[in-house]
Design an enzyme around this catalytic site. Structure first.
Site, PDB file in Angstrom:
ATOM      1  N   THR A 206      29.385 -89.887 -88.507  1.00 37.85           N
ATOM      2  CA  THR A 206      28.659 -91.098 -87.583  1.00 37.85           C
ATOM      3  C   THR A 206      28.037 -92.317 -88.528  1.00 37.85           C
ATOM      4  O   THR A 206      28.464 -92.348 -89.986  1.00 37.85           O
ATOM      5  CB  THR A 206      27.852 -90.522 -86.443  1.00 37.85           C
ATOM      6  OG1 THR A 206      27.867 -91.471 -85.730  1.00 37.85           O
ATOM      7  CG2 THR A 206      26.368 -90.164 -87.111  1.00 37.85           C
ATOM      8  N   ASN A 207      27.333 -92.963 -87.971  1.00 40.26           N
ATOM      9  CA  ASN A 207      26.879 -94.404 -88.856  1.00 40.26           C
ATOM     10  C   ASN A 207      25.553 -94.542 -88.152  1.00 40.26           C
ATOM     11  O   ASN A 207      24.910 -93.947 -87.318  1.00 40.26           O
ATOM     12  CB  ASN A 207      27.716 -95.417 -88.846  1.00 40.26           C
ATOM     13  CG  ASN A 207      27.985 -95.892 -87.406  1.00 40.26           C
ATOM     14  OD1 ASN A 207      27.307 -96.381 -86.705  1.00 40.26           O
ATOM     15  ND2 ASN A 207      29.275 -95.931 -86.981  1.00 40.26           N
ATOM     16  N   ARG A 208      24.752 -95.516 -88.986  1.00 37.66           N
ATOM     17  CA  ARG A 208      23.410 -95.857 -88.504  1.00 37.66           C
ATOM     18  C   ARG A 208      23.082 -96.725 -87.294  1.00 37.66           C
ATOM     19  O   ARG A 208      22.212 -97.157 -87.009  1.00 37.66           O
ATOM     20  CB  ARG A 208      22.573 -96.425 -89.882  1.00 37.66           C
ATOM     21  CG  ARG A 208      22.567 -95.242 -90.836  1.00 37.66           C
ATOM     22  CD  ARG A 208      21.613 -96.164 -91.864  1.00 37.66           C
ATOM     23  NE  ARG A 208      21.875 -95.415 -93.473  1.00 37.66           N
ATOM     24  CZ  ARG A 208      21.522 -94.161 -93.734  1.00 37.66           C
ATOM     25  NH1 ARG A 208      20.537 -93.496 -92.820  1.00 37.66           N
ATOM     26  NH2 ARG A 208      21.542 -93.856 -94.730  1.00 37.66           N
TER      27      ARG A 208
END
Ligand code: CTP
Length: 397
Positions: A206-208
């Site tokens: 995933t990402n931030r």
């Protein structure tokens, strides 16, 4: 302009409560229906009888009176606006933390309409970090806070803390209802948050992205009366009341949801941080730690913004974002062309206070038709309101 608007006026214990009398008169004169709710200490400053006479309605001071109770939920459903003027430091603190020890707080916790707050207190109380923190919390609930005025205070000191003048509050309310209508009848679709790509039964890529910018844009659209659909990846932030929300996990889920909703909408804003790659063959079971190294084969996901850019009609307005660390302008212009978007909003991770997870952002809006437009560092909610105003000014929305 305010004719027929249903306003709950909440009055708290402050010497400025006398201004609420004038305010009630002005609201009634403007054609509003007014119901007054007072805290017990407000009733020591001004008489409920004065306010029930002026508002032509019973004044609610307590949830339970003698053998009957006042239905605070019904109040909450009835109102177009909950105006709290004056709002004391005590009530602001209770609102920020969800306390419910009087009728006004029960109504506050039940309302579904916008909330407008006009604080009033002495300078030191106003400037105290606790009060300022509470104000920040209330702003994060998307309440509207009127500025306090500078002048002579009840203590005899001169400084900030006076309640806004009733005339100014009326002007604010008029503008508020006027601007609420600007996007009435307009359908908008917003994609926001990260996507989550499974590696195996327990692990993900995933990402931030916090989704904060997308949520702020959704709020700005709702404030202007748009009918908003949100396609949201997993976010911990609260997505605005009033939007219809479709929750998704993977880039493929988001693609399907966005493409399904896209034809129904006039304005489409793609603020999601979509994973560019996904694991080709996620494992159904947990991958065991058997080898010294592990290679995951990643394959490209669909570019959702580009797919919408290729499919869009002349009547639709398509807005994308670009998150860059270098060659910002060239990359943003490149994305504008490649994805056939009408606007690309550039965030640079080089800028302090901009990008993921922060409450502030700084952006430049690129389009094929207009010069780049810079919006300096400010809160994501202020910025979103300006982005939407920019789009309204440049498009037939
Ligand atoms: N976007 C999308 N689908 C993808 C990737 C990105 O719809 N699979 C959208 C984003 O929501 C954003 C815009 O495309 O509105 C630009 O995203 P960004 O991550 O900046 O660029 P990418 O297209 O992913 O290109 P790169 O990673 O090479 O910068």
């Amino acid at each position: 302009m305010l004719k027929g608007k249903k306003i709950i006026l909440g009055i708290t214990g402050s010497i400025a409560a006398y201004k609420a009398v004038v305010l009630t008169r002005l609201l009634i004169k403007s054609g509003c229906e007014v119901r007054v709710v007072m805290t017990p200490s407000a009733a020591k400053f001004i008489s409920p009888l004065t306010l029930s006479t002026l508002s032509k309605n019973k004044v609610a001071c307590a949830i339970v009176e003698a053998d009957s109770w006042t239905n605070h939920i019904e109040y909450g459903l009835w109102a177009d606006l909950f105006l709290i003027a004056p709002a004391s430091a005590n009530t602001l603190a209770k609102m920020a933390h969800g306390l419910c020890d009087n009728m006004l707080m029960a109504v506050y916790l039940s309302v579904r309409c916008p909330v407008l707050i006009s604080p009033a207190m002495d300078e030191d109380m106003w400037k105290h970090p606790a009060t300022q923190k509470n104000i920040e919390i209330l702003k994060s609930f998307h309440h509207h806070i009127l500025p306090v005025e500078h002048g002579e205070l009840a203590s005899g000191l001169i400084g900030p803390g006076r309640m806004a003048e009733p005339d100014d509050i009326i002007h604010f309310i008029e503008n508020f209802f006027y601007s609420q209508k600007k996007l009435q009848g307009i359908k908008a679709l917003v994609g926001l948050g990260p996507t989550v790509e499974p590696i195996d039964a327990v692990r993900v890529i995933t990402n931030r992205s916090s989704g904060k910018m997308g949520i702020a844009l959704v709020n700005a659209l709702i404030n202007l009366g748009a009918e908003v659909t949100v396609v949201s990846g997993p976010v911990s932030e609260v997505v605005s009341m009033g939007a219809s929300i479709l929750r998704v996990q993977t880039a493929q889920d988001m693609y399907e949801a966005m493409m399904h909703e896209f034809p129904k909408n006039k304005l489409i804003i793609m603020a999601a941080a979509v994973s560019d790659y996904t694991v080709e063959k996620p494992s159904a079971a947990k991958i065991k730690k058997k080898t010294d190294s592990l290679t995951l084969n990643l394959i490209k996901t669909k570019d959702i913004l580009r797919a919408m850019g290729l499919a869009k009609t002349d009547h639709q307005v398509l807005v994308g974002f670009a998150l860059e660390t270098d060659n910002e302008e060239a990359n943003a212009i490149d994305k504008l062309k490649k994805k056939n978007a009408d606007y690309i909003i550039l965030n640079s991770l080089q800028d302090a206070g901009a990008g993921f997870s922060t409450d502030t952002n700084k952006v430049t809006i690129y389009s094929k038709k207009h010069k780049p437009f810079i919006l300096p560092l400010q809160s994501k909610s202020e910025l979103s309101a300006k982005i939407i105003e920019y789009l309204i000014a440049h498009e037939n929305l």
